[in-house]
Design a protein around this motif. Structure first.
Motif, short mmCIF file in Angstrom:
data_model
loop_
_atom_site.label_atom_id
_atom_site.label_comp_id
_atom_site.label_asym_id
_atom_site.label_seq_id
_atom_site.Cartn_x
_atom_site.Cartn_y
_atom_site.Cartn_z
N VAL A 272 0.86 -1.19 0.00
CA VAL A 272 0.00 0.00 0.00
C VAL A 272 0.89 1.23 0.00
CG1 VAL A 272 -1.95 -1.10 1.14
CG2 VAL A 272 -0.15 -0.09 2.53
N ASP A 273 0.38 2.31 -0.61
CA ASP A 273 1.15 3.54 -0.69
C ASP A 273 0.90 4.44 0.52
OD1 ASP A 273 2.29 2.85 -3.14
OD2 ASP A 273 0.57 3.62 -4.24
N ARG A 274 -0.40 4.63 0.85
CA ARG A 274 -0.74 5.57 1.91
C ARG A 274 -1.63 4.89 2.94
NH1 ARG A 274 -3.92 10.13 -0.11
NH2 ARG A 274 -3.40 11.11 1.89
N VAL A 275 -1.24 4.97 4.19
CA VAL A 275 -2.04 4.46 5.30
C VAL A 275 -2.40 5.63 6.20
CG1 VAL A 275 -2.12 2.90 7.27
CG2 VAL A 275 -0.89 2.22 5.20
N VAL A 276 -3.68 5.80 6.44
CA VAL A 276 -4.16 6.81 7.39
C VAL A 276 -4.71 6.07 8.58
CG1 VAL A 276 -5.80 8.69 7.78
CG2 VAL A 276 -4.69 8.44 5.55
N VAL A 277 -4.20 6.38 9.78
CA VAL A 277 -4.56 5.60 10.95
C VAL A 277 -4.99 6.52 12.09
CG1 VAL A 277 -2.15 5.50 11.72
CG2 VAL A 277 -3.76 3.81 12.56
#
Length: 719
Positions: free
Chosen positions: A443-448
């Motif tokens: 995955v490129d972008r993880v928002v947590v």
């Protein structure tokens, strides 16, 4: 569920129209219980007719109110609770005085007083509500809204058939065992979806049994690759326990079903004779099944007959476990390793023992090398479970071990295992992390959401209760508020039932600092709402705590069964907690302040849903336990079990669980850009879809984003 119901009404073909006012009224009603429509849901409903919106509102409001416990009338014994709660002994004296003034019970009460002991349950004014629920509402002001009140956003769903199919595929294809609620949902959906799309794989055997029953009913071939699959299917067809933990009384089965089961057994053994060895693990169950299937009537399936011959001991079928035990008894660790390499999952589950039994460095290196060799053929759930176990494996012997059964029954024993060599342990942990990292999707972008990082990975759904805000055992979540109020509600089925809610306070050494219960109604920390001893129409008890005044470092709520029905016998029983600011008024129960509501449906007579921990920084956090103690048949009280509760709490608190943060860290190690976002500000760099991981789904995520919340957290686990 609410999103599905809203979609069902929205897509039901109702007349189109403008219902902006009705949709906003619906939204306002939702906010009164801590929910809110997303912008997309509000816009979609506004385009429908007013009648469709009203019908949707009735169903969704009912669903969300029940989800947080607002479908019942939670009364309290003391009308002004938490204000004006009396001194315990003074209250009991008043109940005695009331009894002495009552001609019908005066003589009996005097007789008890002459012995020096009075049974509170015989006093007319004790244990029964002295006022109605309407009286309670009239005595309390409206809740003062606060910024910290819970708001759960409801999003529009897809058409009902799509939602149902997606839920079925997610449950049937789950890589972790489901809890009881999940199994019930799967059982219902499997029949509805038997003719529709099926998951590419059903890795959990209990799930497969329920799906196979639905396939058999629909005329499709069951999915069988072990003899135990057939046994589980037979249990499902008889309404028994597909987990095989409890014996099933097999029903008389129709001839077509008998033929299907025998044909399945025959095909499994014919294709792999070694699988006959699985019979010995459930020998008695296979014997009983054979009495129902009559294999002698079907000579065309000779391999099926071998299964029952093995169960009776007529045909030798040495199990893998038996052969491994022989090698251990002979001190042949290398031989056990070679044999177990053919069953990678069992090798991984035996790693601790193999390392303990290894005497030489050669043996230890062989164990580690074998685990590294077969790691790619072990399920991701087992890889993570073993990694968590090794991380918590002390290098020194001694101490205590906490065991938790599949249904939440907990007990403690001494730990007399030999230590595991640190070098082998560390090498295995590194290898397991590498294997997990290899399996994670790129995955490129993880928002947590930062609050989800301390949530334990759902490596099993067993013994985890259902309900909003409920997290897997070992999870931590922040507790923001000045007042903590937890509650229990129960409604008996057939006989008088008395549950008692208590709060045990412990210091950092797990020593008791006091408690709140019906025997101690008020203390420095807070108040108890009063004892209710019968629940034909439902009953509830509350404990109110001022967190700043709590002595000690731990608060352990517990529900003790004093008498009557168990948690699984009662018509309904649940636990939950609320958080409020210090100045917030309102009723004892306010749905918009509910942070979690957990069903009580476990064995034993004492329930420990969660505990509250004060950190060294002074902040409180909740840690989920999902534990049940055996307790006594009756008269369980917090005073009698605080030692066992403290011992269990220590075992859970001091264990380090693998969390969402562990997997997010591995994703970052693979090059993913990780952004921490609590949803209170615009999402930075909002271009393109993201992988979002949080406790709930926020508004404003880019379209086509992959969304992981508590509801589908198991999807985060690698294959």
């Amino acid at each position: 569920m609410a999103a599905i119901e809203a979609t069902e009404a929205a897509e039901s073909g109702g007349p189109a129209g403008k219902a902006t006012v009705a949709a906003r009224q619906f939204d306002a009603a939702l906010m009164s219980v801590g929910f809110k429509l997303s912008a997309a849901a509000l816009e979609r409903l506004s385009r429908l007719s007013e009648g469709v919106v009203v019908d949707t509102a009735v169903r969704v409001l009912g669903a969300v109110r029940e989800s947080v416990g607002d479908h019942v009338q939670p009364n309290v014994y003391f009308l002004d609770f938490p204000a004006n709660v009396p001194d315990t002994l003074g209250f009991w004296a008043r109940c005695v005085a009331d009894a002495l003034a009552d001609d019908s019970v005066r003589e009996r009460t005097l007789a008890q007083l002459s012995t020096g002991v009075v049974d509170l349950l015989t006093l007319p004014s004790y244990g029964r509500y002295p006022h109605t629920y309407a009286d309670l509402l009239a005595a309390h002001e409206e809740l003062i809204p606060a910024a910290g009140d819970r708001v759960t956003v409801l999003h529009p769903g897809r058409p009902l058939d799509e939602e149902v199919t997606a839920l079925y595929l997610a449950l049937a294809g789950s890589r972790t065992p489901l809890g009881e609620d999940g199994l019930r949902d799967l059982e219902f959906l499997a029949g509805h979806c038997a003719d529709g799309p099926q998951p590419a794989e059903i890795p959990v055997r209990e799930n497969r049994a329920l799906v196979n029953r639905a396939r058999l009913a629909a005329g499709a071939e069951p999915l069988l690759d072990t003899v135990t699959d057939v046994l589980r299917l037979a249990c499902a067809l008889s309404g028994g326990d597909v987990t095989l933990l409890r014996p099933t009384r097999f029903r008389a089965l129709p001839r077509p079903v008998r033929r299907a089961l025998l044909a399945g057994l025959d095909e499994v053994v014919a294709s792999s004779p070694a699988k006959l060895s699985d019979v010995t693990a459930h020998r008695e169950a296979f014997k009983r099944l054979g009495e129902r299937l009559h294999p002698h009537e079907y000579p065309r399936w000779p391999h099926a007959a071998e299964v029952f011959a093995a169960a009776r001991g007529v045909k030798e079928a040495r199990s893998l476990d038996g052969r491994v035990e022989e090698l251990f008894a002979a001190g042949d660790v290398l031989g056990a390793v070679r044999l177990l390499k053919a069953a990678p999952g069992r090798l991984f589950r035996s790693l601790d023992r193999l390392l303990r039994e290894s005497v030489t460095e050669e043996e230890r290196l062989a164990v580690v090398a074998a685990a590294e060799e077969v790691a790619g053929r072990v399920s991701g759930r087992v890889v993570l479970s073993v990694r968590e176990h090794l991380h918590n494996r002390s290098a020194a012997a001694g101490g205590r071990r906490v065991f938790v059964g599949r249904r939440g029954r907990a007990w403690v024993t001494g730990d007399d295992r030999r230590p595991v060599a640190p070098s082998a342990r560390e090498r295995l942990i590194a290898a397991l992390d590498d294997e997990t990292c290899r399996r994670l999707p790129a995955v490129d972008r993880v928002v947590v959401d930062p609050d989800v990082l301390d949530v334990a990975l759902p490596l099993s759904g067993k013994a985890s209760a259902s309900g909003p805000g409920v997290l897997p055992r070992g999870s931590l979540s922040p507790v923001d508020g000045e007042l903590l109020r937890f509650f229990v509600y129960w409604k008996q089925s057939d006989r008088s039932t008395d549950y008692d809610l208590s709060a045990l306070m412990l210091d950092r050494d797990y020593r008791s600092r006091g408690w709140l219960s019906y025997t101690n109604l008020s203390a420095v920390e807070g108040e108890h709402s009063g004892d209710i001893t019968d629940a034909p129409d439902g009953a509830s008890e509350f404990v109110n705590l001022r967190l700043g005044a709590v002595r000690g470092a731990f608060i352990v709520p517990q529900v003790n069964i004093f008498s009557g029905e168990g948690f699984e016998e009662a018509e309904e029983s649940f636990f939950g907690f609320m958080l409020r600011d210090g100045e917030q008024a309102g009723r004892p129960f306010e749905p918009r302040t509910v942070r979690a509501k957990s069903e009580l449906r476990g064995p034993g007579r004492v329930a420990l849903p969660l505990a509250f921990l004060r950190g060294t920084d002074g902040r409180w956090r909740a840690k989920w336990l999902h534990l049940y103690l055996a307790g006594n048949p009756s008269a369980n009280r917090v005073e009698g079990n605080h030692v066992s509760v403290a011992t269990l709490l220590r075992g859970i608190v001091e264990r380090e669980y693998l969390t969402v943060g562990h997997l997010v860290g591995l994703m970052a190690g693979r090059g993913a850009s990780v952004t921490h976002w609590d949803g209170t500000t615009p999402l930075p760099d909002g271009r393109g879809p993201v992988t979002y991981v949080g406790l709930t789904r926020p508004d404003g995520l880019p379209s086509n984003s992959r969304i992981i919340t508590v509801e589908n957290l198991r999807d985060l686990l690698p294959d």
